[in-house]
Design a protein around this motif. Sequence first.
Motif, PDB file in Angstrom:
ATOM      1  N   ASP A   5      10.007  13.143  -1.525  1.00 45.32           N
ATOM      2  CA  ASP A   5       8.848  14.038  -1.380  1.00 45.32           C
ATOM      3  C   ASP A   5       7.546  13.237  -1.429  1.00 45.32           C
ATOM      4  OD1 ASP A   5      10.503  16.319  -1.339  1.00 45.32           O
ATOM      5  OD2 ASP A   5      10.266  16.650  -3.504  1.00 45.32           O
ATOM      6  N   ILE A   6       7.463  12.312  -2.383  1.00 40.00           N
ATOM      7  CA  ILE A   6       6.253  11.512  -2.549  1.00 40.00           C
ATOM      8  C   ILE A   6       6.059  10.590  -1.355  1.00 40.00           C
ATOM      9  CG2 ILE A   6       5.169   9.714  -3.959  1.00 40.00           C
ATOM     10  CD1 ILE A   6       6.642  11.077  -6.382  1.00 40.00           C
ATOM     11  N   THR A   7       7.131   9.954  -0.920  1.00 43.02           N
ATOM     12  CA  THR A   7       7.055   9.076   0.255  1.00 43.02           C
ATOM     13  C   THR A   7       6.608   9.864   1.469  1.00 43.02           C
ATOM     14  OG1 THR A   7       8.741   7.598  -0.638  1.00 43.02           O
ATOM     15  CG2 THR A   7       8.379   7.520   1.752  1.00 43.02           C
ATOM     16  N   GLN A   8       7.168  11.048   1.661  1.00 43.15           N
ATOM     17  CA  GLN A   8       6.789  11.863   2.821  1.00 43.15           C
ATOM     18  C   GLN A   8       5.323  12.281   2.737  1.00 43.15           C
ATOM     19  OE1 GLN A   8       9.011  12.351   5.471  1.00 43.15           O
ATOM     20  NE2 GLN A   8       7.021  12.771   6.399  1.00 43.15           N
ATOM     21  N   HIS A   9       4.851  12.630   1.556  1.00 49.08           N
ATOM     22  CA  HIS A   9       3.426  12.969   1.396  1.00 49.08           C
ATOM     23  C   HIS A   9       2.553  11.798   1.829  1.00 49.08           C
ATOM     24  CE1 HIS A   9      -0.387  14.252  -0.297  1.00 49.08           C
ATOM     25  NE2 HIS A   9      -0.455  13.048  -0.853  1.00 49.08           N
ATOM     26  N   LEU A  10       2.903  10.608   1.391  1.00 55.16           N
ATOM     27  CA  LEU A  10       2.108   9.426   1.752  1.00 55.16           C
ATOM     28  C   LEU A  10       2.154   9.169   3.253  1.00 55.16           C
ATOM     29  CD1 LEU A  10       2.995   7.302  -1.338  1.00 55.16           C
ATOM     30  CD2 LEU A  10       0.696   7.914  -0.636  1.00 55.16           C
ATOM     31  N   ILE A  11       3.289   9.344   3.860  1.00 57.10           N
ATOM     32  CA  ILE A  11       3.405   9.165   5.317  1.00 57.10           C
ATOM     33  C   ILE A  11       2.560  10.203   6.045  1.00 57.10           C
ATOM     34  CG2 ILE A  11       4.990   9.399   7.275  1.00 57.10           C
ATOM     35  CD1 ILE A  11       7.173   8.210   5.385  1.00 57.10           C
ATOM     36  N   ASP A  12       2.625  11.453   5.597  1.00 60.61           N
ATOM     37  CA  ASP A  12       1.936  12.548   6.271  1.00 60.61           C
ATOM     38  C   ASP A  12       0.421  12.521   6.102  1.00 60.61           C
ATOM     39  OD1 ASP A  12       4.401  13.494   7.060  1.00 60.61           O
ATOM     40  OD2 ASP A  12       4.477  15.099   5.562  1.00 60.61           O
ATOM     41  N   THR A  13      -0.061  12.112   4.944  1.00 60.13           N
ATOM     42  CA  THR A  13      -1.482  12.271   4.664  1.00 60.13           C
ATOM     43  C   THR A  13      -2.286  10.983   4.638  1.00 60.13           C
ATOM     44  OG1 THR A  13      -1.121  12.199   2.278  1.00 60.13           O
ATOM     45  CG2 THR A  13      -1.081  14.372   3.326  1.00 60.13           C
ATOM     46  N   LEU A  14      -1.631   9.863   4.506  1.00 60.53           N
ATOM     47  CA  LEU A  14      -2.353   8.605   4.400  1.00 60.53           C
ATOM     48  C   LEU A  14      -1.978   7.695   5.560  1.00 60.53           C
ATOM     49  CD1 LEU A  14      -1.932   8.061   0.556  1.00 60.53           C
ATOM     50  CD2 LEU A  14      -3.868   9.055   1.747  1.00 60.53           C
ATOM     51  N   GLY A  15      -2.132   8.219   6.768  1.00 67.18           N
ATOM     52  CA  GLY A  15      -1.733   7.501   7.963  1.00 67.18           C
ATOM     53  C   GLY A  15      -2.363   6.127   8.094  1.00 67.18           C
ATOM     54  N   GLY A  16      -1.719   5.312   8.900  1.00 69.12           N
ATOM     55  CA  GLY A  16      -2.231   3.978   9.159  1.00 69.12           C
ATOM     56  C   GLY A  16      -1.630   2.913   8.281  1.00 69.12           C
ATOM     57  N   GLY A  17      -0.919   3.303   7.244  1.00 68.96           N
ATOM     58  CA  GLY A  17      -0.273   2.344   6.372  1.00 68.96           C
ATOM     59  C   GLY A  17       1.222   2.312   6.634  1.00 68.96           C
ATOM     60  N   HIS A  18       1.928   1.658   5.768  1.00 72.67           N
ATOM     61  CA  HIS A  18       3.378   1.616   5.882  1.00 72.67           C
ATOM     62  C   HIS A  18       3.978   1.360   4.507  1.00 72.67           C
ATOM     63  CE1 HIS A  18       2.365  -2.640   5.951  1.00 72.67           C
ATOM     64  NE2 HIS A  18       3.592  -2.877   5.580  1.00 72.67           N
ATOM     65  N   PHE A  19       5.296   1.450   4.435  1.00 74.41           N
ATOM     66  CA  PHE A  19       5.963   1.178   3.170  1.00 74.41           C
ATOM     67  C   PHE A  19       7.163   0.282   3.410  1.00 74.41           C
ATOM     68  CE2 PHE A  19       8.078   4.953   4.741  1.00 74.41           C
ATOM     69  CZ  PHE A  19       9.422   4.773   4.402  1.00 74.41           C
ATOM     70  N   ASP A  20       7.528  -0.440   2.384  1.00 71.47           N
ATOM     71  CA  ASP A  20       8.713  -1.284   2.393  1.00 71.47           C
ATOM     72  C   ASP A  20       9.537  -0.946   1.168  1.00 71.47           C
ATOM     73  OD1 ASP A  20       8.173  -2.759   4.717  1.00 71.47           O
ATOM     74  OD2 ASP A  20       6.990  -4.228   3.614  1.00 71.47           O
ATOM     75  N   VAL A  21      10.846  -0.972   1.344  1.00 66.16           N
ATOM     76  CA  VAL A  21      11.762  -0.760   0.234  1.00 66.16           C
ATOM     77  C   VAL A  21      12.420  -2.095  -0.080  1.00 66.16           C
ATOM     78  CG1 VAL A  21      13.812   0.470  -0.566  1.00 66.16           C
ATOM     79  CG2 VAL A  21      12.163   1.633   0.907  1.00 66.16           C
ATOM     80  N   ALA A  22      12.369  -2.485  -1.342  1.00 66.59           N
ATOM     81  CA  ALA A  22      12.998  -3.717  -1.789  1.00 66.59           C
ATOM     82  C   ALA A  22      13.672  -3.447  -3.128  1.00 66.59           C
ATOM     83  CB  ALA A  22      11.967  -4.829  -1.928  1.00 66.59           C
ATOM     84  N   ASP A  23      14.957  -3.697  -3.202  1.00 73.22           N
ATOM     85  CA  ASP A  23      15.711  -3.517  -4.436  1.00 73.22           C
ATOM     86  C   ASP A  23      15.555  -2.095  -4.969  1.00 73.22           C
ATOM     87  OD1 ASP A  23      17.476  -4.431  -6.374  1.00 73.22           O
ATOM     88  OD2 ASP A  23      15.871  -5.159  -7.682  1.00 73.22           O
ATOM     89  N   ASP A  24      15.598  -1.125  -4.086  1.00 70.21           N
ATOM     90  CA  ASP A  24      15.467   0.304  -4.401  1.00 70.21           C
ATOM     91  C   ASP A  24      14.090   0.725  -4.897  1.00 70.21           C
ATOM     92  OD1 ASP A  24      18.112   0.921  -3.656  1.00 70.21           O
ATOM     93  OD2 ASP A  24      18.859   0.408  -5.650  1.00 70.21           O
ATOM     94  N   ASN A  25      13.109  -0.148  -4.849  1.00 72.62           N
ATOM     95  CA  ASN A  25      11.735   0.188  -5.178  1.00 72.62           C
ATOM     96  C   ASN A  25      10.952   0.296  -3.878  1.00 72.62           C
ATOM     97  OD1 ASN A  25      12.183  -0.040  -8.042  1.00 72.62           O
ATOM     98  ND2 ASN A  25      12.180  -2.250  -7.761  1.00 72.62           N
ATOM     99  N   THR A  26       9.957   1.174  -3.846  1.00 72.37           N
ATOM    100  CA  THR A  26       9.183   1.404  -2.627  1.00 72.37           C
ATOM    101  C   THR A  26       7.744   0.957  -2.856  1.00 72.37           C
ATOM    102  OG1 THR A  26      10.569   3.341  -2.195  1.00 72.37           O
ATOM    103  CG2 THR A  26       8.560   3.124  -0.891  1.00 72.37           C
ATOM    104  N   PHE A  27       7.219   0.199  -1.897  1.00 72.03           N
ATOM    105  CA  PHE A  27       5.870  -0.361  -1.966  1.00 72.03           C
ATOM    106  C   PHE A  27       5.067   0.167  -0.785  1.00 72.03           C
ATOM    107  CE2 PHE A  27       8.895  -3.103  -3.958  1.00 72.03           C
ATOM    108  CZ  PHE A  27       8.269  -3.495  -5.144  1.00 72.03           C
ATOM    109  N   PHE A  28       3.902   0.771  -1.076  1.00 72.59           N
ATOM    110  CA  PHE A  28       3.057   1.376  -0.047  1.00 72.59           C
ATOM    111  C   PHE A  28       1.848   0.476   0.198  1.00 72.59           C
ATOM    112  CE2 PHE A  28       5.418   4.682  -2.144  1.00 72.59           C
ATOM    113  CZ  PHE A  28       5.926   5.409  -1.084  1.00 72.59           C
ATOM    114  N   PHE A  29       1.645   0.123   1.470  1.00 75.66           N
ATOM    115  CA  PHE A  29       0.589  -0.802   1.863  1.00 75.66           C
ATOM    116  C   PHE A  29      -0.366  -0.135   2.841  1.00 75.66           C
ATOM    117  CE2 PHE A  29       4.355  -3.310   0.904  1.00 75.66           C
ATOM    118  CZ  PHE A  29       3.860  -4.278   0.057  1.00 75.66           C
ATOM    119  N   HIS A  30      -1.612  -0.596   2.809  1.00 78.18           N
ATOM    120  CA  HIS A  30      -2.576  -0.138   3.802  1.00 78.18           C
ATOM    121  C   HIS A  30      -2.480  -0.993   5.064  1.00 78.18           C
ATOM    122  CE1 HIS A  30      -6.126   0.549   6.097  1.00 78.18           C
ATOM    123  NE2 HIS A  30      -6.488  -0.694   5.908  1.00 78.18           N
ATOM    124  N   GLY A  31      -2.629  -2.289   4.909  1.00 80.89           N
ATOM    125  CA  GLY A  31      -2.634  -3.195   6.057  1.00 80.89           C
ATOM    126  C   GLY A  31      -1.268  -3.799   6.309  1.00 80.89           C
ATOM    127  N   ALA A  32      -1.252  -4.752   7.216  1.00 80.97           N
ATOM    128  CA  ALA A  32       0.001  -5.356   7.628  1.00 80.97           C
ATOM    129  C   ALA A  32       0.384  -6.579   6.807  1.00 80.97           C
ATOM    130  CB  ALA A  32      -0.089  -5.742   9.102  1.00 80.97           C
TER     131      ALA A  32
END
Length: 134
Positions: A5-32
């Motif tokens: 739910d939280i990941t989807q909120h970030l995808i839907d409302t904070l466009g232009g960024g991306h996320f990476d999953v590493a070792d079951d943890n999720t990291f949200f970034f603005h730039g590349a």
Amino acid sequence: MTEDDITQHLIDTLGGGHFDVADDNTFFFHGADNKFPFATIVTKDSAFDSASNLNRPGVFRLNVGVGKETFRALFGDAEPSGIDYMALDQLMPHPVYAKMYWVSVINPSAATFETVKPLLAEARNLATARDKSK
């Protein structure tokens, strides 16, 4: 709220960024550059961060990097003390990164997440401003 739910909120409302999953943890970034996330979802303890006992079944912690003024408005100027870093659904200073103005909440409810949404937007805006100033 779930991690999805939280990941989807970030995808839907904070466009232009991306996320990476590493070792079951999720990291949200603005730039590349993937150097400094503005938010994370952590699902387990590590050697340097075990205060929240995230190894409990079904437990995750949402972490958000806010500005100094926001952090101080929420928690004051003093070094945090007496905080139960294992408490569920409670906004608190991050157990390790509070000095860098990070806040966290373990398993936020929908109501608590409503109070976190503006913090996520602020964190994203701060990351955008950092990228523009480079």
